[in-house]
Write an enzyme that holds these catalytic residues in place. Structure first.
Site, PDB file in Angstrom:
ATOM      1  N   ARG A 105       0.870  -1.173   0.000  1.00  0.00           N
ATOM      2  CA  ARG A 105       0.000   0.000   0.000  1.00  0.00           C
ATOM      3  C   ARG A 105       0.905   1.219   0.000  1.00  0.00           C
ATOM      4  O   ARG A 105       1.732   1.377   0.906  1.00  0.00           O
ATOM      5  CB  ARG A 105      -0.872  -0.033   1.256  1.00  0.00           C
ATOM      6  CG  ARG A 105      -1.767   1.177   1.462  1.00  0.00           C
ATOM      7  CD  ARG A 105      -2.844   1.221   0.399  1.00  0.00           C
ATOM      8  NE  ARG A 105      -3.823   2.269   0.678  1.00  0.00           N
ATOM      9  CZ  ARG A 105      -3.618   3.564   0.447  1.00  0.00           C
ATOM     10  NH1 ARG A 105      -2.473   3.960  -0.080  1.00  0.00           N
ATOM     11  NH2 ARG A 105      -4.558   4.441   0.720  1.00  0.00           N
TER      12      ARG A 105
ATOM     13  N   GLU B 104     -10.951   5.161  -5.835  1.00  0.00           N
ATOM     14  CA  GLU B 104     -11.269   3.742  -6.021  1.00  0.00           C
ATOM     15  C   GLU B 104     -11.546   3.506  -7.505  1.00  0.00           C
ATOM     16  O   GLU B 104     -12.001   4.419  -8.201  1.00  0.00           O
ATOM     17  CB  GLU B 104     -12.508   3.366  -5.210  1.00  0.00           C
ATOM     18  CG  GLU B 104     -12.398   3.674  -3.726  1.00  0.00           C
ATOM     19  CD  GLU B 104     -11.310   2.862  -3.054  1.00  0.00           C
ATOM     20  OE1 GLU B 104     -11.160   1.672  -3.395  1.00  0.00           O
ATOM     21  OE2 GLU B 104     -10.591   3.410  -2.201  1.00  0.00           O
TER      22      GLU B 104
ATOM     23  N   ARG C 195      -1.274  -5.465   4.391  1.00  0.00           N
ATOM     24  CA  ARG C 195      -0.398  -4.960   3.326  1.00  0.00           C
ATOM     25  C   ARG C 195       0.761  -4.170   3.929  1.00  0.00           C
ATOM     26  O   ARG C 195       0.601  -3.542   4.982  1.00  0.00           O
ATOM     27  CB  ARG C 195      -1.183  -4.045   2.383  1.00  0.00           C
ATOM     28  CG  ARG C 195      -2.264  -4.774   1.627  1.00  0.00           C
ATOM     29  CD  ARG C 195      -3.052  -3.847   0.736  1.00  0.00           C
ATOM     30  NE  ARG C 195      -3.753  -2.812   1.493  1.00  0.00           N
ATOM     31  CZ  ARG C 195      -4.580  -1.921   0.959  1.00  0.00           C
ATOM     32  NH1 ARG C 195      -4.781  -1.922  -0.346  1.00  0.00           N
ATOM     33  NH2 ARG C 195      -5.180  -1.021   1.703  1.00  0.00           N
TER      34      ARG C 195
END
Ligand code: NAG
Length: 339
Positions: free
Chosen positions: A231, A239, A273
């Site tokens: 990330r 998004e 992540r």
């Protein structure tokens, strides 16, 4: 060295031994997937190389520009010169566009834009300058770093995440391969030696489930590669279903595809992540994404002042997502969706 070899030297090193023969090569060289129809830096490099040999500019360039063939030849002469003189020849479409724009400064705008269009290179307004340079000392808060194997385009799910693989021949990784992965790896190579591919595939699945994988590019020594989901720290891209979400993702793909990354990991997010700074060929991925208006500065999690400045720059120039007058914040959009 064959002509194609010379071309690659020209492309990669910026040097080209001048061939003694002239003419007659253009058609025999074209079939290698590099043609005027193939947009981008490769096509430009090829045409410049070709110009050096034949003094010919691409046949169909005139459809995109306003000036004469003679003027076009003059541009190519200048471009060949700057390309050769460049300390480092362009390695991305942006660098190539910048080279064209700088070399042809003072020429007709329609010509410069036409030439950029001809090669599918980005226009000046969408170009951003990034500060080259990887930090020489690790920034505060970095827990560890690693280098990845080349990134697959499919490994970029959106504008702020990427899945990468690290070879287990890397010293930091080799010591922590779980024993069941090691055993499966040995059994798999035995199964492959026996040509029992069903069994080999089953074992590979087991390795994949444990977060590792084999692949052709993975490692010459045959070590498996370990998977990490990354990330990008401090930015939040729209998004993929939001306006500009696809474009943001494509920006990141364009930047990372095929590249080996340097990843500085700060910690883990709640999805497991690695939250990290990502460098690609000495370029800071977050900087590019912010300056291109492909992501927001994620102020809730990161207060770096340069991030704020890079976002502000993109807003002011109304590029990327900032072309829209009132873009929705990705973090608000998620909370609406979850409601
Ligand atoms: C392949 O391996 C599987 C599982 O060990 C075994 O059942 C099968 O008989 C083997 N096939 C061949 C062709 O050796």
């Amino acid at each position: 060295m064959g002509l194609l070899g010379k071309f690659f030297r020209f492309l990669l090193l910026g040097h080209c031994c001048k061939p003694t023969t002239t003419g007659g090569y253009s058609d025999s060289l074209r079939p290698h997937g590099i043609s005027a129809a193939t947009h981008g830096i490769w096509a430009l490099a090829y045409d410049l190389f070709n110009f050096e040999i034949t003094c010919q500019v691409p046949e169909d360039l005139s459809q995109h520009v306003v000036s004469s063939k003679k003027a076009q030849a003059n541009w190519y002469r200048k471009l060949v010169e700057t390309w050769r003189e460049a300390k480092q020849p362009p390695r991305s479409e942006e660098e190539a566009a910048r080279l064209v724009i700088q070399t042809l400064k003072g020429h007709k705008k329609a010509d410069v834009q036409g030439l950029l269009d001809f090669y599918g290179l980005p226009h000046p307004h969408s170009l951003v300058k990034v500060s080259a340079g990887v930090p020489t000392s690790l920034p505060r808060g970095v827990k560890f770093e690693f280098r990845t194997l080349p990134v697959d385009a499919k490994a970029v799910p959106d504008g702020d995440g990427v899945t990468v693989y690290v070879s287990t021949s890397d010293p930091r990784e080799s010591s922590c391969v779980p024993s069941d992965v090691q055993i499966a790896a040995i059994q798999r190579s035995e199964a492959r030696a026996d040509k029992n591919y069903t069994k080999a595939d089953e074992l590979h699945q087991k390795i994949i489930d444990a977060g590792y994988r084999y692949g052709t590019e993975c490692s010459k020594r045959g070590d498996p590669a370990r998977k990490y989901r990354i990330r990008l720290r401090g930015i939040d891209a729209p998004e993929t279903l939001m306006p500009y979400g696809q474009e943001a993702k494509e920006e990141l793909v364009k930047l990372l595809e095929g590249m080996c990354l340097r990843v500085l990991v700060y910690g883990e997010d709640r999805y497991g992540r690695c939250v990290a700074d990502v460098y690609c060929n000495g370029i800071f991925a977050q900087e590019v994404m912010l300056k291109k208006g492909a992501a927001w500065h994620y102020t809730a999690y990161d207060q770096r002042s340069e991030f704020a400045r890079w976002e502000e720059e993109a807003r002011r120039n109304q590029i990327g997502l900032w072309a829209s007058s009132n873009p929705e914040k990705p973090w608000d959009w998620i909370s609406v969706k979850d409601r």
